[in-house]
Enzyme design. Structure first.
Site, mmCIF file in Angstrom:
data_model
loop_
_atom_site.group_PDB
_atom_site.id
_atom_site.type_symbol
_atom_site.label_atom_id
_atom_site.label_comp_id
_atom_site.label_asym_id
_atom_site.label_seq_id
_atom_site.Cartn_x
_atom_site.Cartn_y
_atom_site.Cartn_z
ATOM 1 N N SER A 147 0.856 -1.189 0.000
ATOM 2 C CA SER A 147 0.000 0.000 0.000
ATOM 3 C C SER A 147 0.891 1.238 0.000
ATOM 4 O O SER A 147 2.072 1.152 0.373
ATOM 5 C CB SER A 147 -0.867 -0.001 1.266
ATOM 6 N N TYR A 156 -2.417 -1.288 10.345
ATOM 7 C CA TYR A 156 -2.342 -1.393 8.875
ATOM 8 C C TYR A 156 -1.014 -0.830 8.365
ATOM 9 O O TYR A 156 -0.336 -1.453 7.549
ATOM 10 C CB TYR A 156 -3.525 -0.619 8.278
#
Ligand code: NAD
Length: 264
Positions: free
Chosen positions: A146, A159
């Site tokens: 990401s 995350y």
């Protein structure tokens, strides 16, 4: 379309939805046999298997129900792929979940689960798939990280930590396998139009008392300069390139596809 993956076998985790499903479809259209994995309602899983199966020119794509939080199920998934499809030439570690909370209130079990599914699963799948790739003389590992694998945002500790770890794992594996016929790379998308990201719009609209449209451009995409979603097909194209015949020298990279987010 050029069948750049003709004869290859791909295993794509978290491919019942979003980015993983788009990658599975792209690979199938490029000639690969694809094993799907992921959760969902039975009818959603059946629809994904049907769509990818049709793109492969067969009835239904093979599917593993393995839970990416469970190492023994991950190992069984790789074994099943090799047994049912004869190989696991391409591994895409894509399954992922999200949870947003201030760090002092972050539930421990949620934190552990995000780290297990978004990061630790990549290690287990790579460890299980790499020996076969080396033995057969070809392999491509793509980890879907990401923009949050490169830069941080508040309230996403689990995350962001997990995705930074994925980028680190990718680099380390790439160095170990550099002289083998296998490559390992990460893809770092910005906000992509999928259920995982779209679910973050309404809470932002409610929190700031604005429309969902304004919440999207002014809050969720505040650091994505294009001010539009990345589309799943764009990410699938990048994965297809990394797994194709002309990317053998691309190894250990974290490729951004984020509308310029991490250029800032
Ligand atoms: P999504 O929610 O549409 O899909 C996630 C997939 O993972 C689904 O198939 C789901 O069933 C599967 N999954 C979840 N938990 C699982 C488990 N325990 N075991 C097996 N499968 C499991 O999400 P998405 O947006 O397509 O996300 C895919 C990947 O891309 C994730 O790793 C995510 O972190 C990453 N990503 C997404 C965005 C974005 O904006 N959507 C941006 C950057 C990175």
């Amino acid at each position: 379309m050029t069948k750049t993956l003709q004869g290859r076998v791909a295993l794509v985790t978290g491919s019942t939805s979003g980015i993983g499903l788009a990658i599975a479809l792209g690979f199938a259209r490029a000639g690969a046999k694809v094993m799907l994995n992921g959760f969902g309602k039975p009818e959603e899983i059946a629809a994904a298997r049907q769509a990818v199966g049709e793109a492969m020119g067969s009835g239904e794509a093979p599917y593993s129900p393995a839970d990416m939080a469970k190492p023994e199920e991950i190992r069984a998934m790789v074994t099943a792929c090799e047994a049912e499809l004869g190989a696991c030439d391409i591994l895409v570690n894509n399954a992922g979940i999200q949870f947003v909370s201030p760090v002092e209130e972050f539930p421990e079990d949620r934190f552990d689960r995000i780290v297990a599914i978004n990061f630790v699963s990549n290690f287990h799948a790579i460890k299980a798939a790499l020996p076969g790739m080396k033995a057969r003389g070809f392999g491509r590992i793509v980890n879907v990280a990401s923009a949050h694998g490169l830069v941080a945002s508040p309230y996403k500790t689990a995350y962001v930590a997990a995705k930074h770890a994925v980028v680190g794992l990718t680099k380390s594996v790439a160095l170990e396998i550099a002289r083998s016929p296998v490559t390992c790379n990460a893809i770092c998308p910005g906000f992509v139009r999928t259920p995982l990201a779209e679910a973050q719009v309404k809470p932002l609209a409610d929190k700031h008392g604005v429309s969902e449209e304004a919440a999207l451009t002014d809050y969720l995409l505040d650091r994505q300069p294009t001010k539009r979603w990345v589309e799943v097909e764009e990410v699938a194209e990048m994965a297809l390139y990394l797994c194709g015949p002309n990317s053998g020298s691309v190894n250990g990279t974290a490729l951004s596809i984020d509308g310029g987010w991490t250029a800032q």
